[in-house]
Design a protein around this motif. Sequence first.
Motif, PDB file in Angstrom:
ATOM      1  N   ALA A   1       0.821  -1.213   0.000  1.00 48.83           N
ATOM      2  CA  ALA A   1       0.000   0.000   0.000  1.00 48.83           C
ATOM      3  C   ALA A   1       0.855   1.264   0.000  1.00 48.83           C
ATOM      4  CB  ALA A   1      -0.931  -0.002   1.208  1.00 48.83           C
ATOM      5  N   THR A   2       2.046   1.197   0.605  1.00 44.43           N
ATOM      6  CA  THR A   2       2.936   2.363   0.689  1.00 44.43           C
ATOM      7  C   THR A   2       4.346   1.947   0.255  1.00 44.43           C
ATOM      8  OG1 THR A   2       3.372   1.870   3.016  1.00 44.43           O
ATOM      9  CG2 THR A   2       1.596   3.432   2.544  1.00 44.43           C
ATOM     10  N   PRO A   3       4.556   1.681  -1.024  1.00 41.16           N
ATOM     11  CA  PRO A   3       5.872   1.204  -1.471  1.00 41.16           C
ATOM     12  C   PRO A   3       6.990   2.215  -1.264  1.00 41.16           C
ATOM     13  CG  PRO A   3       4.476   1.773  -3.349  1.00 41.16           C
ATOM     14  CD  PRO A   3       3.601   1.826  -2.133  1.00 41.16           C
ATOM     15  N   GLU A   4       6.653   3.466  -1.050  1.00 42.10           N
ATOM     16  CA  GLU A   4       7.696   4.479  -0.888  1.00 42.10           C
ATOM     17  C   GLU A   4       8.465   4.322   0.422  1.00 42.10           C
ATOM     18  OE1 GLU A   4       3.845   6.166   0.754  1.00 42.10           O
ATOM     19  OE2 GLU A   4       4.491   5.019  -1.000  1.00 42.10           O
ATOM     20  N   VAL A   5       7.942   3.542   1.364  1.00 42.81           N
ATOM     21  CA  VAL A   5       8.628   3.400   2.650  1.00 42.81           C
ATOM     22  C   VAL A   5       9.710   2.324   2.617  1.00 42.81           C
ATOM     23  CG1 VAL A   5       6.528   4.105   3.864  1.00 42.81           C
ATOM     24  CG2 VAL A   5       7.028   1.667   3.604  1.00 42.81           C
ATOM     25  N   VAL A   6       9.769   1.538   1.553  1.00 45.35           N
ATOM     26  CA  VAL A   6      10.770   0.475   1.465  1.00 45.35           C
ATOM     27  C   VAL A   6      12.141   1.101   1.266  1.00 45.35           C
ATOM     28  CG1 VAL A   6      11.520  -1.580   0.206  1.00 45.35           C
ATOM     29  CG2 VAL A   6       9.083  -1.134   0.539  1.00 45.35           C
ATOM     30  N   LEU A   7      13.065   0.774   2.136  1.00 45.48           N
ATOM     31  CA  LEU A   7      14.410   1.333   2.068  1.00 45.48           C
ATOM     32  C   LEU A   7      15.167   0.748   0.890  1.00 45.48           C
ATOM     33  CD1 LEU A   7      15.279   1.141   5.868  1.00 45.48           C
ATOM     34  CD2 LEU A   7      14.411   3.105   4.590  1.00 45.48           C
ATOM     35  N   ALA A   8      16.085   1.531   0.354  1.00 41.99           N
ATOM     36  CA  ALA A   8      16.867   1.089  -0.798  1.00 41.99           C
ATOM     37  C   ALA A   8      17.787  -0.059  -0.387  1.00 41.99           C
ATOM     38  CB  ALA A   8      17.677   2.245  -1.369  1.00 41.99           C
ATOM     39  N   THR A   9      17.957  -1.019  -1.290  1.00 38.77           N
ATOM     40  CA  THR A   9      18.837  -2.158  -1.039  1.00 38.77           C
ATOM     41  C   THR A   9      20.194  -1.900  -1.670  1.00 38.77           C
ATOM     42  OG1 THR A   9      17.984  -3.252  -3.014  1.00 38.77           O
ATOM     43  CG2 THR A   9      16.941  -3.789  -0.924  1.00 38.77           C
ATOM     44  N   THR A  10      21.212  -2.565  -1.152  1.00 36.73           N
ATOM     45  CA  THR A  10      22.573  -2.405  -1.661  1.00 36.73           C
ATOM     46  C   THR A  10      22.939  -3.486  -2.665  1.00 36.73           C
ATOM     47  OG1 THR A  10      23.422  -3.681   0.214  1.00 36.73           O
ATOM     48  CG2 THR A  10      23.350  -1.285   0.429  1.00 36.73           C
ATOM     49  N   ASP A  11      22.055  -4.474  -2.819  1.00 36.70           N
ATOM     50  CA  ASP A  11      22.334  -5.531  -3.798  1.00 36.70           C
ATOM     51  C   ASP A  11      21.237  -5.551  -4.837  1.00 36.70           C
ATOM     52  OD1 ASP A  11      21.393  -8.128  -1.416  1.00 36.70           O
ATOM     53  OD2 ASP A  11      20.252  -6.499  -2.350  1.00 36.70           O
ATOM     54  N   SER A  12      21.342  -6.464  -5.770  1.00 39.71           N
ATOM     55  CA  SER A  12      20.409  -6.530  -6.884  1.00 39.71           C
ATOM     56  C   SER A  12      19.083  -7.165  -6.498  1.00 39.71           C
ATOM     57  CB  SER A  12      21.024  -7.326  -8.040  1.00 39.71           C
ATOM     58  OG  SER A  12      21.360  -8.633  -7.598  1.00 39.71           O
ATOM     59  N   SER A  13      19.044  -7.891  -5.398  1.00 40.21           N
ATOM     60  CA  SER A  13      17.813  -8.547  -4.973  1.00 40.21           C
ATOM     61  C   SER A  13      16.934  -7.557  -4.246  1.00 40.21           C
ATOM     62  CB  SER A  13      18.121  -9.737  -4.066  1.00 40.21           C
ATOM     63  OG  SER A  13      18.780  -9.292  -2.909  1.00 40.21           O
TER      64      SER A  13
END
Length: 277
Positions: A127-139
Amino acid sequence: MGVTAKDFCEQTWKQSHHSRRRSQRVGLRITATGCLFALLYAAYKVFGLISIGLELNLLPHGTRCSTPISPFRCVFSVTAPALAVLLITLGLTLPAVAWPFSQFLRRRWESRSFAALAPLWQDITDATPEVVLATTDSSHESDNVHRSPADDSDFHLHRRVIEINDGGLALRPHRSPHVREQAERTATARGLAGTPEGDALVEAAILRAAVHAKHTGGEPQRAPAPPAPGAASRAGDLRAETAWLLLVAHAYAQQEPAHPTTTNDLTRSRTGSDPRA
């Protein structure tokens, strides 16, 4: 031996007050207790030597300690050094053994908590995808929803808790007071009013309705429902925050999808007809 035991006792007891690890504090205090037995044994031996050297005969030295009922001093002379060695060895070994075991229990709890929060995390971040923190890998984080974090469980759990809380803040305009009232009545009927489980049931119902409203484009509430009790006291405490979210996730998984009450729903309930007909 007495001087060495005294210095060792002072150092271990003093260090036990400054150690951060509980197992180390307990181990150092056990070691200090062993040093006390060593000091008592050394004092007993010195007293015995003085008695013999000055021919004071304060301690009878002709009695053997092999009789079925040994006198107290015989029991002490055998038990004190054995206890001293045992306690010192145990105290110095305990931190080295307890620390890896406690870390294993911590990582297991973090991994299980990470997996248990997955359904709640999935719905909120959808519902709020903007809260997902950026990942450092490709997964992407969604690849780990059904996988227990193996390497850095503390980091993964901390991140998941932050994302759930951030999602809850993003859904705050959709926190329905009407859903809150219904959930509170349900908690009261189950005898959970005023308990952490009852508060979690109410919070889970509000979040489920807010997620549904966000997906369907519902209008923000004029007076959103307030946050769950104890939010300020849990701030910054990962274990307390995780324990609370586990209660919410458990209640969330047991509830049916909630649909927030709209204006048309209230109109139908009052008039008994559908205004759209």
